[in-house]
Design a protein around this motif. Structure first.
Motif, PDB file in Angstrom:
ATOM      1  N   GLY A   9      64.369  57.499  59.759  1.00 24.22           N
ATOM      2  CA  GLY A   9      63.152  56.707  59.879  1.00 24.22           C
ATOM      3  C   GLY A   9      62.690  56.563  61.321  1.00 24.22           C
ATOM      4  N   THR A  10      61.722  55.690  61.519  1.00 25.31           N
ATOM      5  CA  THR A  10      61.046  55.585  62.816  1.00 25.31           C
ATOM      6  C   THR A  10      61.987  55.131  63.930  1.00 25.31           C
ATOM      7  OG1 THR A  10      58.995  55.046  61.660  1.00 25.31           O
ATOM      8  CG2 THR A  10      59.098  54.493  63.998  1.00 25.31           C
ATOM      9  N   VAL A  11      62.569  53.943  63.779  1.00 26.98           N
ATOM     10  CA  VAL A  11      63.337  53.393  64.896  1.00 26.98           C
ATOM     11  C   VAL A  11      64.757  53.970  64.919  1.00 26.98           C
ATOM     12  CG1 VAL A  11      64.096  51.291  66.059  1.00 26.98           C
ATOM     13  CG2 VAL A  11      61.931  51.302  64.819  1.00 26.98           C
ATOM     14  N   VAL A  68      69.429  49.082  60.305  1.00 27.36           N
ATOM     15  CA  VAL A  68      68.107  48.871  59.709  1.00 27.36           C
ATOM     16  C   VAL A  68      68.410  48.400  58.296  1.00 27.36           C
ATOM     17  CG1 VAL A  68      65.990  50.007  58.924  1.00 27.36           C
ATOM     18  CG2 VAL A  68      67.048  50.711  61.073  1.00 27.36           C
ATOM     19  N   PRO A  70      66.926  48.133  54.727  1.00 29.94           N
ATOM     20  CA  PRO A  70      65.764  48.518  53.924  1.00 29.94           C
ATOM     21  C   PRO A  70      65.698  47.843  52.564  1.00 29.94           C
ATOM     22  CG  PRO A  70      67.448  50.219  53.822  1.00 29.94           C
ATOM     23  CD  PRO A  70      68.023  49.093  54.619  1.00 29.94           C
ATOM     24  N   LEU A  71      66.724  47.063  52.190  1.00 29.25           N
ATOM     25  CA  LEU A  71      66.731  46.470  50.847  1.00 29.25           C
ATOM     26  C   LEU A  71      65.883  45.200  50.837  1.00 29.25           C
ATOM     27  CD1 LEU A  71      70.498  46.907  49.854  1.00 29.25           C
ATOM     28  CD2 LEU A  71      68.632  48.562  49.771  1.00 29.25           C
ATOM     29  N   SER A  95      65.241  43.559  63.558  1.00 28.27           N
ATOM     30  CA  SER A  95      64.641  42.424  62.864  1.00 28.27           C
ATOM     31  C   SER A  95      63.139  42.389  63.180  1.00 28.27           C
ATOM     32  CB  SER A  95      65.348  41.140  63.309  1.00 28.27           C
ATOM     33  OG  SER A  95      64.893  40.037  62.568  1.00 28.27           O
ATOM     34  N   ILE A 110      59.252  39.501  53.477  1.00 29.65           N
ATOM     35  CA  ILE A 110      59.946  40.456  54.373  1.00 29.65           C
ATOM     36  C   ILE A 110      60.635  39.699  55.509  1.00 29.65           C
ATOM     37  CG2 ILE A 110      59.577  42.352  56.017  1.00 29.65           C
ATOM     38  CD1 ILE A 110      57.366  43.367  54.151  1.00 29.65           C
ATOM     39  N   HIS A 114      64.615  39.305  56.713  1.00 27.17           N
ATOM     40  CA  HIS A 114      65.127  39.471  58.088  1.00 27.17           C
ATOM     41  C   HIS A 114      65.897  38.232  58.532  1.00 27.17           C
ATOM     42  CE1 HIS A 114      63.511  43.345  59.135  1.00 27.17           C
ATOM     43  NE2 HIS A 114      62.286  42.998  58.804  1.00 27.17           N
ATOM     44  N   PHE A 136      54.757  47.812  64.896  1.00 34.14           N
ATOM     45  CA  PHE A 136      55.053  49.146  65.425  1.00 34.14           C
ATOM     46  C   PHE A 136      53.755  49.899  65.718  1.00 34.14           C
ATOM     47  CE2 PHE A 136      59.197  49.863  62.734  1.00 34.14           C
ATOM     48  CZ  PHE A 136      59.777  48.757  63.326  1.00 34.14           C
ATOM     49  N   ASN A 139      52.938  52.404  62.999  1.00 36.46           N
ATOM     50  CA  ASN A 139      52.146  52.110  61.790  1.00 36.46           C
ATOM     51  C   ASN A 139      50.813  52.875  61.824  1.00 36.46           C
ATOM     52  OD1 ASN A 139      54.147  50.312  61.053  1.00 36.46           O
ATOM     53  ND2 ASN A 139      53.041  48.497  61.740  1.00 36.46           N
TER      54      ASN A 139
HETATM   55  N1  LIG Z   1      56.414  48.408  60.705  1.00 36.74           N
HETATM   56  C1  LIG Z   1      56.397  47.351  61.484  1.00 36.74           C
HETATM   57  O1  LIG Z   1      55.388  47.031  62.141  1.00 36.74           O
HETATM   58  C2  LIG Z   1      57.649  46.508  61.611  1.00 36.74           C
HETATM   59  C3  LIG Z   1      57.659  45.431  62.506  1.00 36.74           C
HETATM   60  C4  LIG Z   1      58.827  44.664  62.622  1.00 36.74           C
HETATM   61  C5  LIG Z   1      59.952  44.989  61.870  1.00 36.74           C
HETATM   62  N2  LIG Z   1      59.907  46.046  60.987  1.00 36.74           N
HETATM   63  C6  LIG Z   1      61.105  46.349  60.189  1.00 36.74           C
HETATM   64  O2  LIG Z   1      61.595  47.637  60.515  1.00 36.74           O
HETATM   65  C7  LIG Z   1      62.344  48.113  59.400  1.00 36.74           C
HETATM   66  C8  LIG Z   1      61.919  49.528  59.077  1.00 36.74           C
HETATM   67  O3  LIG Z   1      62.207  50.346  60.182  1.00 36.74           O
HETATM   68  P1  LIG Z   1      61.601  51.811  60.314  1.00 36.74           P
HETATM   69  O4  LIG Z   1      60.106  51.730  60.174  1.00 36.74           O
HETATM   70  O5  LIG Z   1      62.210  52.433  61.498  1.00 36.74           O
HETATM   71  O6  LIG Z   1      62.153  52.486  58.986  1.00 36.74           O
HETATM   72  P2  LIG Z   1      61.424  53.588  58.126  1.00 36.74           P
HETATM   73  O7  LIG Z   1      60.793  54.609  59.025  1.00 36.74           O
HETATM   74  O8  LIG Z   1      60.610  52.906  57.083  1.00 36.74           O
HETATM   75  O9  LIG Z   1      62.663  54.257  57.433  1.00 36.74           O
HETATM   76  C9  LIG Z   1      63.534  53.547  56.583  1.00 36.74           C
HETATM   77  C10 LIG Z   1      64.919  54.107  56.774  1.00 36.74           C
HETATM   78  O10 LIG Z   1      65.839  53.415  55.919  1.00 36.74           O
HETATM   79  C11 LIG Z   1      66.573  54.381  55.207  1.00 36.74           C
HETATM   80  N3  LIG Z   1      66.977  53.831  53.919  1.00 36.74           N
HETATM   81  C12 LIG Z   1      66.165  53.380  52.931  1.00 36.74           C
HETATM   82  N4  LIG Z   1      66.919  52.921  51.914  1.00 36.74           N
HETATM   83  C13 LIG Z   1      68.224  53.117  52.256  1.00 36.74           C
HETATM   84  C14 LIG Z   1      69.467  52.844  51.642  1.00 36.74           C
HETATM   85  N5  LIG Z   1      69.542  52.280  50.429  1.00 36.74           N
HETATM   86  N6  LIG Z   1      70.614  53.182  52.290  1.00 36.74           N
HETATM   87  C15 LIG Z   1      70.555  53.765  53.515  1.00 36.74           C
HETATM   88  N7  LIG Z   1      69.416  54.030  54.165  1.00 36.74           N
HETATM   89  C16 LIG Z   1      68.258  53.702  53.547  1.00 36.74           C
HETATM   90  C17 LIG Z   1      65.644  55.558  55.051  1.00 36.74           C
HETATM   91  O11 LIG Z   1      66.417  56.699  54.851  1.00 36.74           O
HETATM   92  P3  LIG Z   1      66.168  57.756  53.679  1.00 36.74           P
HETATM   93  O12 LIG Z   1      64.987  57.288  52.850  1.00 36.74           O
HETATM   94  O13 LIG Z   1      65.948  59.048  54.411  1.00 36.74           O
HETATM   95  O14 LIG Z   1      67.444  57.744  52.947  1.00 36.74           O
HETATM   96  C18 LIG Z   1      64.987  55.582  56.441  1.00 36.74           C
HETATM   97  O15 LIG Z   1      65.812  56.220  57.377  1.00 36.74           O
HETATM   98  C19 LIG Z   1      62.080  47.167  58.239  1.00 36.74           C
HETATM   99  O16 LIG Z   1      63.173  46.288  58.112  1.00 36.74           O
HETATM  100  C20 LIG Z   1      60.827  46.426  58.705  1.00 36.74           C
HETATM  101  O17 LIG Z   1      60.716  45.139  58.120  1.00 36.74           O
HETATM  102  C21 LIG Z   1      58.789  46.810  60.850  1.00 36.74           C
END
Ligand SMILES: NC(=O)c1ccc[n+]([C@@H]2O[C@H](COP(=O)([O-])OP(=O)(O)OC[C@H]3O[C@@H](n4cnc5c(N)ncnc54)[C@H](OP(=O)(O)O)[C@@H]3O)[C@@H](O)[C@H]2O)c1
Length: 283
Positions: A9-11, A68, A70-71, A95, A110, A114, A136, A139
């Motif tokens: 994923g992203t981070v 991270v 994701p659940l 977080s 969400i 966290h 982010f 986004n």
């Molecule tokens: N977007 C924002 O503006 C923002 C701001 C603050 C915080 N956040 C938080 O950042 C987090 C998301 O980070 P991100 O955007 O870097 O992630 P992302 O790009 O959405 O990717 C999600 C990652 O989690 C993995 N994943 C999903 N389900 C999984 C499981 N059951 N077991 C293991 N790995 C799993 C996915 O892997 P695969 O699918 O390849 O298995 C992927 O690597 C969330 O908690 C979100 O609330 C986001």
């Protein structure tokens, strides 16, 4: 060795790439190793965060974990943390800047998750650091749908919504700093970008970077809601996103800026830098 979750994923991807780039030993826990594209040298293992035994199986030789979560619920993190604690000492958790640590209830589901994960980590016995991310910059990759292939306009219900969006590499650098240097245990770092920019301003910057004038066009919020739900988002979540952007559009909306520099000492990456790093996706 550091175990990186969310590495596709992203981070998590930025954490894995940046650690591997500095020669640090990295293992990535991914659900599908066959499709995960990670840098050479990263030890890729299969695992699922909803299966604590698979996490423990990935933990041999690990000192620190980038988590991270994701659940949708926080509770299943407890056995995962127990598995981590059997082997490692440190954890850095991705977080959200929306977490209000002293509030009884958080503003949305969400952020509630966290906050719950943060509470579980704080009592896990691990040396923990929370990286509370602002919105982010990544986004904005959603705009590639309209812009790649020659498009010139982003349709959005709230073009004036202003945020201090953050580069994923800044978040990664803070997490890596927490995992590899001393003095970060028990700390929660809010990490935003360095400047408040509206969607229209960001679209203009993207246009300057890719060398094609770009603009925003206002979309009716009802259409935006219909698109979000058609994309599979529950109605409540779609409404939450629209409501948040309504707030970001209020001229009085401000965000407390806390950049990666406060932790790493390195200047934060501007949105223009993020746009340059991802320009090909928008061309
Ligand atoms: N977007 C924002 O503006 C923002 C701001 C603050 C915080 N956040 C938080 O950042 C987090 C998301 O980070 P991100 O955007 O870097 O992630 P992302 O790009 O959405 O990717 C999600 C990652 O989690 C993995 N994943 C999903 N389900 C999984 C499981 N059951 N077991 C293991 N790995 C799993 C996915 O892997 P695969 O699918 O390849 O298995 C992927 O690597 C969330 O908690 C979100 O609330 C986001």
């Amino acid at each position: 060795m550091i175990l990186v979750t969310g590495a596709t994923g992203t981070v998590g991807g930025a954490v894995a790439r940046r650690l591997a780039g500095t020669g640090e030993d990295v293992r990535a826990l991914v659900r599908a190793p066959e499709t995960a594209r990670l840098p050479a040298g990263v030890d890729v293992v299969r695992g699922d965060l909803s299966d604590p035994a698979s996490v423990e199986a990935a933990m041999h030789g690990i000192d620190g974990v980038f988590l991270v979560w994701p659940l949708p619920e926080a509770a299943p993190v407890v056995p995962v943390l127990e598995a981590v604690r059997l082997h490692a000492e440190r954890i850095a958790y991705l977080s959200s800047a929306g977490v209000e640590p002293d509030a009884e209830e958080q503003g949305d589901p969400i952020t509630e998750t966290h906050a719950g994960v943060e509470r579980a980590i704080a009592t896990s016995g691990l040396a923990w650091t929370a990286v509370r991310a602002g919105g982010f910059a990544a986004n904005d990759l959603a705009w590639t749908e309209e812009l790649s292939g020659g498009g010139s306009a982003v349709r959005t219900p709230f073009p004036e919504a202003r945020r201090a969006v953050v580069h994923e590499n800044d978040l990664a650098d803070v997490a890596i700093h927490a995992l590899t240097t001393e003095g970060h245990a028990g700390r929660a770092y809010t990490v935003t970008g360095p400047e408040m920019l509206s969607e229209t301003e960001r679209v203009h910057i993207l246009g300057e970077v890719i060398g094609r004038p770009l603009k925003t066009e206002r979309m009716d919020p009802d259409e935006a809601r219909a698109r979000l739900t058609a994309a599979g988002l529950p109605a409540e979540a779609a409404e939450g996103i629209l409501e948040a952007h309504r707030t970001f559009s209020d001229p009085a909306h401000t965000e407390d800026l806390h950049t990666a520099e406060e932790v790493t000492g390195l200047p934060p990456r501007a949105y223009r830098q993020w746009a340059a790093d991802h320009a090909d996706a928008f061309r």
